[in-house]
Design an enzyme around this catalytic site. Structure first.
Site, PDB file in Angstrom:
ATOM      1  N   LYS A   1     -11.252  -2.709  18.602  1.00  0.00           N
ATOM      2  CA  LYS A   1      -9.647  -2.958  18.664  1.00  0.00           C
ATOM      3  C   LYS A   1      -9.149  -2.566  20.356  1.00  0.00           C
ATOM      4  O   LYS A   1      -8.194  -3.899  20.295  1.00  0.00           O
ATOM      5  CB  LYS A   1      -8.658  -2.389  17.458  1.00  0.00           C
ATOM      6  CG  LYS A   1      -9.059  -2.228  16.173  1.00  0.00           C
ATOM      7  CD  LYS A   1      -8.047  -2.444  14.877  1.00  0.00           C
ATOM      8  CE  LYS A   1      -8.617  -2.109  13.613  1.00  0.00           C
ATOM      9  NZ  LYS A   1      -7.187  -2.398  12.714  1.00  0.00           N
TER      10      LYS A   1
ATOM     11  N   ASN B   1       0.978  -1.715  -0.152  1.00  0.00           N
ATOM     12  CA  ASN B   1      -0.194   0.014  -0.138  1.00  0.00           C
ATOM     13  C   ASN B   1       0.868   1.487   0.040  1.00  0.00           C
ATOM     14  O   ASN B   1       1.933   1.518   0.242  1.00  0.00           O
ATOM     15  CB  ASN B   1      -0.865  -0.043   1.171  1.00  0.00           C
ATOM     16  CG  ASN B   1      -0.366   0.117   2.450  1.00  0.00           C
ATOM     17  OD1 ASN B   1       0.365   0.807   2.977  1.00  0.00           O
ATOM     18  ND2 ASN B   1      -0.387  -0.896   3.125  1.00  0.00           N
TER      19      ASN B   1
HETATM   20  O1  C5P Z   1      -8.485  -1.595  10.708  1.00  0.00           O
HETATM   21  P1  C5P Z   1      -7.533  -0.640  10.675  1.00  0.00           P
HETATM   22  O2  C5P Z   1      -6.378  -0.982   9.187  1.00  0.00           O
HETATM   23  O3  C5P Z   1      -8.026   0.528  10.037  1.00  0.00           O
HETATM   24  O4  C5P Z   1      -6.784  -0.879  11.097  1.00  0.00           O
HETATM   25  C1  C5P Z   1      -6.006   0.715  11.253  1.00  0.00           C
HETATM   26  C2  C5P Z   1      -5.175   0.818  12.216  1.00  0.00           C
HETATM   27  O5  C5P Z   1      -4.836  -0.508  12.993  1.00  0.00           O
HETATM   28  C3  C5P Z   1      -3.384   1.098  12.807  1.00  0.00           C
HETATM   29  O6  C5P Z   1      -2.999   2.267  13.591  1.00  0.00           O
HETATM   30  C4  C5P Z   1      -2.523  -0.419  11.812  1.00  0.00           C
HETATM   31  O7  C5P Z   1      -1.638   0.252  11.979  1.00  0.00           O
HETATM   32  C5  C5P Z   1      -3.259  -1.032  13.142  1.00  0.00           C
HETATM   33  N1  C5P Z   1      -3.614  -2.637  12.024  1.00  0.00           N
HETATM   34  C6  C5P Z   1      -2.451  -3.822  12.499  1.00  0.00           C
HETATM   35  N2  C5P Z   1      -2.553  -4.727  12.133  1.00  0.00           N
HETATM   36  C7  C5P Z   1      -3.413  -5.225  11.061  1.00  0.00           C
HETATM   37  C8  C5P Z   1      -4.287  -3.928  10.882  1.00  0.00           C
HETATM   38  C9  C5P Z   1      -4.467  -2.382  11.319  1.00  0.00           C
HETATM   39  O8  C5P Z   1      -2.133  -3.364  13.269  1.00  0.00           O
HETATM   40  N3  C5P Z   1      -3.992  -5.949  10.722  1.00  0.00           N
END
Ligand code: C5P
Length: 401
Positions: free
Chosen positions: A343, A209
């Site tokens: 989360k 990404n």
């Molecule tokens: O769910 P989303 O990707 O939008 O959430 C973003 C947050 O979750 C960020 O802090 C990102 O670093 C963390 N994240 C993570 N592991 C993942 C997906 C997101 O730590 N697999």
């Protein structure tokens, strides 16, 4: 935290000189002794009287003033400091430094010093981008001169671009880093994730990404500058490893999770990485070949572990503070609130990454800090300034417990 440390601050001529007054105040607040040289140009923007009042010392202005030379020669002036800071550093003064010109007290002191030097450039964006200035900056960097900024944004001259002096908080952070003076996060263990993850399709291809890692790296550096013991777990980025902390390089989300787990227990974890949501379930051990007439391969995706949720829910190992990011292109605040609950983290830093926001890969970021109590809207700030504010906020939160 900077108790007894001696800073020689050289203020050269630029509209940003007014910010140096705040820098003096902040340095004094932290216990540093500040002595100031004001160039002729600098004195057009701030008065010697305000500099003297804030620094609590006389202001040094003229190489040839007999009294100054008798009381404090330029050699002593530059050597009796632990660090020399040039803020603002004009294009002219940077050029003089690069060329070794010594035609006033500031440039003479800079040539005579044997102490580390930090410059905070400030100028019009065309002047900053000019090959001459860039060559001078590269020359100075090659000689070990430290630099903070300039930042991008609106300039006093009405143009927009790079050239704005770094904010006093960001300069202070670099000063603290260079002087290694303890800090409010001394004894605090911090882990920061940053950058994208690469999920391999085969040995040569991957899914990724658009994360540059700029914000995460800046946060790691800002926490280290406040004295934290920082481990940065970084996906593949085009940035240098920040000074003063440990960087673990990873590629995939699973590797990132394992690296973070290996760093627990920690007091604070900041998940700034843009972790890929999916990994490739049917990763090929060899490069997938194009075959004439055959349909393109189908890539099967499987969910990646969620590092932020895993850390937030780590029984017995949950850090005191877990901070996540929410990069959204729509319904920013609703999605962020939802994420906080789902989360299990303490704060969500929500930022707009829609195409016209310029956040991805850019230098500026507009964020909202969401916790159980509510929302703080921060103004559009340079990513280093966001990092400095966040680190200070983290120090307050951990100190308040
Ligand atoms: O769910 P989303 O990707 O939008 O959430 C973003 C947050 O979750 C960020 O802090 C990102 O670093 C963390 N994240 C993570 N592991 C993942 C997906 C997101 O730590 N697999």
């Amino acid at each position: 935290m900077l108790d007894g440390r001696r800073v020689l601050l050289i203020i050269s001529g630029g509209i940003a000189a007014y910010k140096s007054l705040e820098l003096i105040r902040r340095l004094k607040d932290r216990g540093a002794a500040v002595r100031c040289i004001l160039t002729k140009g600098g004195a057009q923007f701030v008065t010697p009287l305000s500099v003297a009042a804030l620094s609590g010392d006389k202001v040094y202005q003229d190489t040839f003033s007999l009294t100054d030379e008798a009381e404090m020669g330029h050699i002593r002036l530059s050597r009796e400091a632990d660090l020399v800071v040039v803020a603002p550093a004009t294009a002219n003064l940077l050029a003089k430094m690069a060329a070794g010109i010594a035609d006033d007290l500031a440039s003479t002191a800079l040539l005579a010093t044997d102490k580390p030097v930090l410059v905070a450039p400030a100028m019009n964006t065309m002047m900053w981008d000019h090959v001459a200035t860039q060559a001078n900056v590269a020359t100075l960097a090659g000689r070990g001169i430290h630099r903070v900024g300039p930042a991008a944004g609106d300039l006093a001259c009405g143009e927009v671009g790079s050239g704005r002096m770094a904010e006093p908080a960001a300069i202070l952070e670099r000063i603290a880093e260079l002087l290694g003076g303890g800090g409010p996060l001394a004894g605090v263990k911090a882990v920061v994730t940053s950058g994208p993850t690469f999920e391999a399709i085969d040995p040569v291809r991957y899914i990724a990404n658009r994360s540059s890692g700029k914000q995460g790296h800046a946060i790691a550096a800002a926490l280290a500058a406040l004295g934290a013991d920082v481990t940065l777990v970084s996906g593949p980025v085009a940035l240098d490893d920040p000074a003063g902390l440990r960087t673990i390089h990873v590629e995939s989300a699973v590797q990132m999770l394992n690296a973070v787990r290996g760093e627990l227990p920690a007091d604070v974890v900041v998940c700034a990485a843009a972790v890929a949501d999916w990994t490739v379930a049917n990763r090929a051990p060899h490069k997938r070949k194009k075959q004439a007439g055959a349909p393109p391969p189908v890539i099967e995706l499987a969910p990646n572990p969620d590092i932020l949720a895993t850390v937030s829910k780590a029984a017995g190992l949950r850090p005191r503070l877990v901070v996540g990011f929410a990069a959204e292109t729509e319904r920013l605040l609703d999605n962020a609130r939802d994420k906080l609950a789902r989360k299990g983290c303490d704060w969500i830093i929500a930022n707009d990454v829609s195409e016209d926001s310029g956040t991805f890969g850019g230098d500026a970021n507009r964020i909202h800090l969401i916790d159980a109590e509510g929302i703080e809207d921060w103004p559009l700030l340079d990513k280093t300034e966001v990092a400095a504010r966040l680190a200070a906020r983290i120090a307050t939160a951990l100190g308040a417990e």
